[in-house]
Design a protein around this motif. Structure first.
Motif, PDB file in Angstrom:
ATOM      1  N   LYS A  70     -91.075   3.019  46.546  1.00  0.00           N
ATOM      2  CA  LYS A  70     -91.072   1.729  45.823  1.00  0.00           C
ATOM      3  C   LYS A  70     -92.239   1.657  44.848  1.00  0.00           C
ATOM      4  O   LYS A  70     -92.087   1.279  43.683  1.00  0.00           O
ATOM      5  N   LEU A  71     -93.432   2.030  45.339  1.00  0.00           N
ATOM      6  CA  LEU A  71     -94.625   1.942  44.487  1.00  0.00           C
ATOM      7  C   LEU A  71     -94.497   2.884  43.293  1.00  0.00           C
ATOM      8  O   LEU A  71     -94.887   2.547  42.176  1.00  0.00           O
ATOM      9  N   LYS A  89     -76.374  -5.015  41.526  1.00  0.00           N
ATOM     10  CA  LYS A  89     -76.454  -3.565  41.740  1.00  0.00           C
ATOM     11  C   LYS A  89     -77.501  -3.185  42.778  1.00  0.00           C
ATOM     12  O   LYS A  89     -78.571  -3.785  42.813  1.00  0.00           O
ATOM     13  N   GLY A  90     -77.215  -2.204  43.587  1.00  0.00           N
ATOM     14  CA  GLY A  90     -78.204  -1.548  44.447  1.00  0.00           C
ATOM     15  C   GLY A  90     -79.003  -2.496  45.329  1.00  0.00           C
ATOM     16  O   GLY A  90     -78.457  -3.408  45.946  1.00  0.00           O
ATOM     17  N   ASP A  91     -80.319  -2.241  45.374  1.00  0.00           N
ATOM     18  CA  ASP A  91     -81.207  -3.017  46.238  1.00  0.00           C
ATOM     19  C   ASP A  91     -81.214  -4.487  45.864  1.00  0.00           C
ATOM     20  O   ASP A  91     -81.174  -5.362  46.734  1.00  0.00           O
ATOM     21  N   THR A  92     -81.280  -4.776  44.563  1.00  0.00           N
ATOM     22  CA  THR A  92     -81.294  -6.179  44.148  1.00  0.00           C
ATOM     23  C   THR A  92     -79.987  -6.853  44.529  1.00  0.00           C
ATOM     24  O   THR A  92     -79.968  -8.039  44.840  1.00  0.00           O
ATOM     25  N   GLY A  93     -78.904  -6.068  44.529  1.00  0.00           N
ATOM     26  CA  GLY A  93     -77.618  -6.614  44.933  1.00  0.00           C
ATOM     27  C   GLY A  93     -77.662  -7.077  46.388  1.00  0.00           C
ATOM     28  O   GLY A  93     -77.223  -8.179  46.718  1.00  0.00           O
ATOM     29  N   ASN A 107     -77.768 -11.456  50.209  1.00  0.00           N
ATOM     30  CA  ASN A 107     -78.447 -12.074  51.347  1.00  0.00           C
ATOM     31  C   ASN A 107     -78.849 -13.508  51.001  1.00  0.00           C
ATOM     32  O   ASN A 107     -78.622 -14.438  51.773  1.00  0.00           O
ATOM     33  N   ALA A 108     -79.418 -13.689  49.806  1.00  0.00           N
ATOM     34  CA  ALA A 108     -79.831 -15.032  49.385  1.00  0.00           C
ATOM     35  C   ALA A 108     -78.617 -15.933  49.207  1.00  0.00           C
ATOM     36  O   ALA A 108     -78.641 -17.121  49.536  1.00  0.00           O
TER      37      ALA A 108
END
Lengths: 434, 320
Positions: free
Chosen positions: A427-428, B87-91, B96-97
């Protein structure tokens, strides 16, 4: 009838909307940094403003009175910002985005320097304007970005190990522990006589305090979070030992379960109620825990020491505030002069006496008069001299969140330390772009 | 907004030919008269919406100058701010939100409606000390959300009242179902009185004769409630529920202050938008806000369609 009225109304609405759309279209949003990185010229003189957090002690007002009396044509006006750091940052950024000259001098938290400098919101300062050789090295580092000075160190802060000297003495422990193992052994001896008391706590709730405590644990085990070149390097055995100290501490009960919800104040309540033997805390707790009005059960029963580490003294994270000059302010000559005045050793001494805010001058920590009033000063000096800045990256908000996410996952047992550090490293890397 | 201009009914007394132009003149006058308010509304509501919409399509590309360390920034119009959300992680974070926002809305509104109606029934009864009861029920509603969130944080602290009363050691503010539950409890405490108040207003216009007639017919209290009180109070109740739903959908302050930001179990859509803005990514922040805006609009539309919520007061005309 209804239809006609409706249509003329909707025409009016539509035309209004088109109008505002046109206005919105005109507003540009291309901000961004300038192209040069040289110290500005500081020649304008005249009235200036200083935007800083709430002046709770009244010290700033009295300092301003002194300055304003001597400089009738270069008056400094105080603009008080909200107490919460996040709210201050937001207001400073809004001011910079509109390129407003409302603020000349701005107080910046040690972790904002990179972001503010990279965005071109604050001026690069001449290094020879300040007596840097007398200042604490780590404090100066927090004011630098790309090896250039963007702010003057003003207040600093380091973590201390608060401990119950009465309980340690009763258990036959005469010296404050220097390593985590010594600390755990001391706890066992004390807990044998005082069952139920917690061994150690810091700030482990998921917020900025967790970043501070995680970084400290990693540094105290010999690791780094982000190295000098700005490269993240947390997927290391040292970092794992640091994180394990916290994670295993929680799972084994060395750190009480409640401590996962502790910020500064929750932890202070626990320490003052006599529920903890050791507590990692900022110096402000010293006076409050020593209060004799009955609010603290440990008054006179504790002492402080530098933070312990894996195999020797620990390495604290650095807090504090620096003073910077807004790129968009006027009369920067006066601003620089005023910063020299307010960060001078004499003023810092007055400030320490009135507010107990830690100074950035090494000498003041050795002053016997001050030591009498603030007995923790020698320990604090040891803490800040050995301290490290939190990651100095432009996207600090994303960096600290990534640290909080992964450290919290490890502390709550959702991930193993190995997995958390591996994920944190990737991540970093994507945040810093290296 | 209730800007209505009643036109004087002059057309009947005029010859039909002239009435038409006269009518148009009056209409234009009406338009001129309301234009100042429309202008103000356009500036304070229209402009921000349009501007935010435009911003949500601005993708800014940042880089750092390797020599000076200064940020270089270029921006272009693009759909990426929207596509990135899903998309991906932000998705995962977004859904979840979205899930949290939705469950908060459904659960709190159902509980609050039930409790609110009960409160209204109590407040509507004539008994001694009624004024006191009414006032005390309304106190939570009068406390600002951020303050009540702080109060509840004390209650839900590890050594707080909640654990004391339950004889348990629940860490309410840590990740997990208990954090979600804490938010539901605090929100219910604060806003059930709001529904109570609106429903009470609806109950007070129900004529006493209807109840007397029911009593004469020998209807039970339960039956009276289902057959008389509830149908007659429905217009007020539906509006109250709609307001609450719109309010919960954009919930921010309660989870933020009570549990803290970045806690996945209580993160709502507004918190995501706040986080993006706080990190100076205004385009993505605007995109999140727009998605939330659309979600709220869809829910409101469906709700109005399904339950016939009467928010502009047409029902009063109809019943007359």
């Amino acid at each position: 009838m209804r239809g006609r009225r409706g249509s003329s109304v909707s025409v009016a609405v539509l035309s209004t909307l088109t109008l505002v759309a046109g206005v919105a279209g005109c507003g540009g949003d291309d901000g961004g940094g300038g192209t040069s990185a040289k110290p500005g010229t500081f020649d304008g003189k005249g009235a200036i403003t200083w935007a800083t957090g709430k002046d709770t002690s009244g010290y700033i007002k009295s300092a301003l009175d002194t300055w304003n009396k001597d400089h009738p044509n270069e008056q400094v006006r105080l603009i008080e910002l909200p107490e919460a750091a996040d709210a201050q940052r937001q207001q400073l950024i809004q001011n910079a985005q509109t390129k407003s000259d409302a603020y000349t001098i701005v107080s910046t938290d040690v972790v904002w320097t990179a972001e503010f400098a990279a965005n071109g919101w604050i001026e690069q300062l001449p290094e020879d304007a300040f007596p840097m050789d007398k200042m604490l090295k780590p404090a100066i580092e927090t004011a630098k970005y790309f090896n250039k000075l963007y702010a003057a160190p003003w207040r600093t802060n380091g973590g201390l190990l608060f401990y119950r000297k009465d309980l340690l003495a009763a258990a036959g422990v005469t010296e404050a522990p220097k390593t985590w193992d010594e600390m755990k052994q001391a706890c066992q001896k004390v807990q044998a006589k005082n069952p139920g008391i917690g061994c150690y706590a810091g700030q482990l709730e998921k917020y900025e305090g967790l970043t501070v405590n995680f970084s400290e644990a990693v540094q105290s085990a010999g690791g780094v979070v982000v190295d000098d070149q700005g490269k993240p390097n947390v997927n290391t055995p040292e970092a794992k030992q640091g994180l394990d100290f916290l994670a295993q501490g929680l799972s084994s009960g060395v750190i009480p379960k409640d401590a996962i919800t502790y910020k500064e104040e929750e932890g202070r309540r626990a320490f003052q109620d006599g529920k903890l033997i050791f507590h990692r805390q900022w110096p402000y707790q010293y006076a409050l825990a020593n209060a004799t009005d009955g609010s603290s059960k440990v008054s006179g029963k504790f002492a402080v020491a530098p933070l312990p580490g894996l195999s020797g003294p620990g390495k604290s994270s650095l807090g504090g505030l620096n003073l910077a000059i807004s790129k968009f302010g006027k009369n920067k000559g006066t601003a620089l002069e005023f910063i020299k005045f307010i960060t001078s050793e004499d003023e810092e001494k007055v400030q320490l006496e009135k507010t107990s805010e830690a100074p950035v001058y090494t000498d003041l920590y050795d002053d016997p008069g001050l030591q009498q009033k603030f007995p923790y000063l020698p320990m604090l000096k040891a803490s800040v001299e050995n301290a490290a800045a939190r990651p100095r990256v432009v996207k600090y908000g994303d960096t600290t969140l990534a640290i909080q996410e992964e450290a919290y996952a490890a502390l709550t047992g959702k991930k193993t330390s190995d997995q958390a550090l591996k994920d944190l490293q990737s991540k970093l890397e994507s945040i810093v772009g290296k | 907004m209730s800007v209505t201009v009643e036109q004087p009914d002059t057309t009947k007394r005029r010859p039909p030919g002239r009435g038409r132009s006269r009518h148009e003149g009056v209409g234009r006058l009406a338009a001129y008269l309301v234009s100042p308010s429309l202008l103000v509304l356009g500036l304070v509501i229209g402009y921000p919406i349009v501007s935010a919409l435009r911003l949500s399509f601005v993708k800014s590309i940042e880089g750092i100058d390797p020599d000076t360390g200064l940020i270089t920034r270029t921006s272009a119009f693009s759909l990426e701010n929207y596509t990135n959300i899903f998309k991906g992680d932000t998705g995962a974070v977004f859904w979840n939100a979205f899930w949290n926002t939705t469950t908060f809305t459904v659960v709190t509104v159902v509980i609050e409606t039930t409790i609110g109606v009960c409160m209204a029934l109590i407040m509507n009864k004539a008994f001694r000390g009624r004024g006191l009861v009414r006032a005390s029920i309304l106190v939570p509603w009068a406390i600002p959300t951020a303050i009540s969130a702080l109060l509840w944080r004390w209650i839900f602290a590890a050594d707080g009242v909640a654990n004391d009363v339950l004889h348990a050691n629940v860490l309410w503010t840590t990740e997990g179902f208990q954090a979600w539950l804490a938010v539901v409890i605090a929100d219910t405490w604060k806003t059930a009185p709001f529904i109570g108040l609106l429903v009470l207003a609806g109950m007070q216009v129900i004529p006493a004769e209807v109840y007397e007639a029911a009593k004469v017919d020998g209807a039970s209290g339960w039956r009276t409630f289902w057959r008389i009180t509830l149908p007659l109070v429905k217009p007020a109740l539906v509006v109250a529920v709609l307001f609450r739903m719109l309010d919960v959908l954009r919930m921010f302050d309660l989870p933020f202050v009570l549990i803290g930001p970045h806690k996945a179990s209580v993160e709502t859509l507004s918190i995501l938008s706040w986080y993006e803005m706080n990190n100076l990514r205004f385009g993505p922040a605007a995109a999140y806000s727009t998605v939330l805006f659309i979600y709220v609009a869809v829910v409101a539309y469906v709700f109005v369609r399904v339950l016939g919520a009467d928010i502009v007061g047409r029902g009063i005309e109809r019943s007359r």
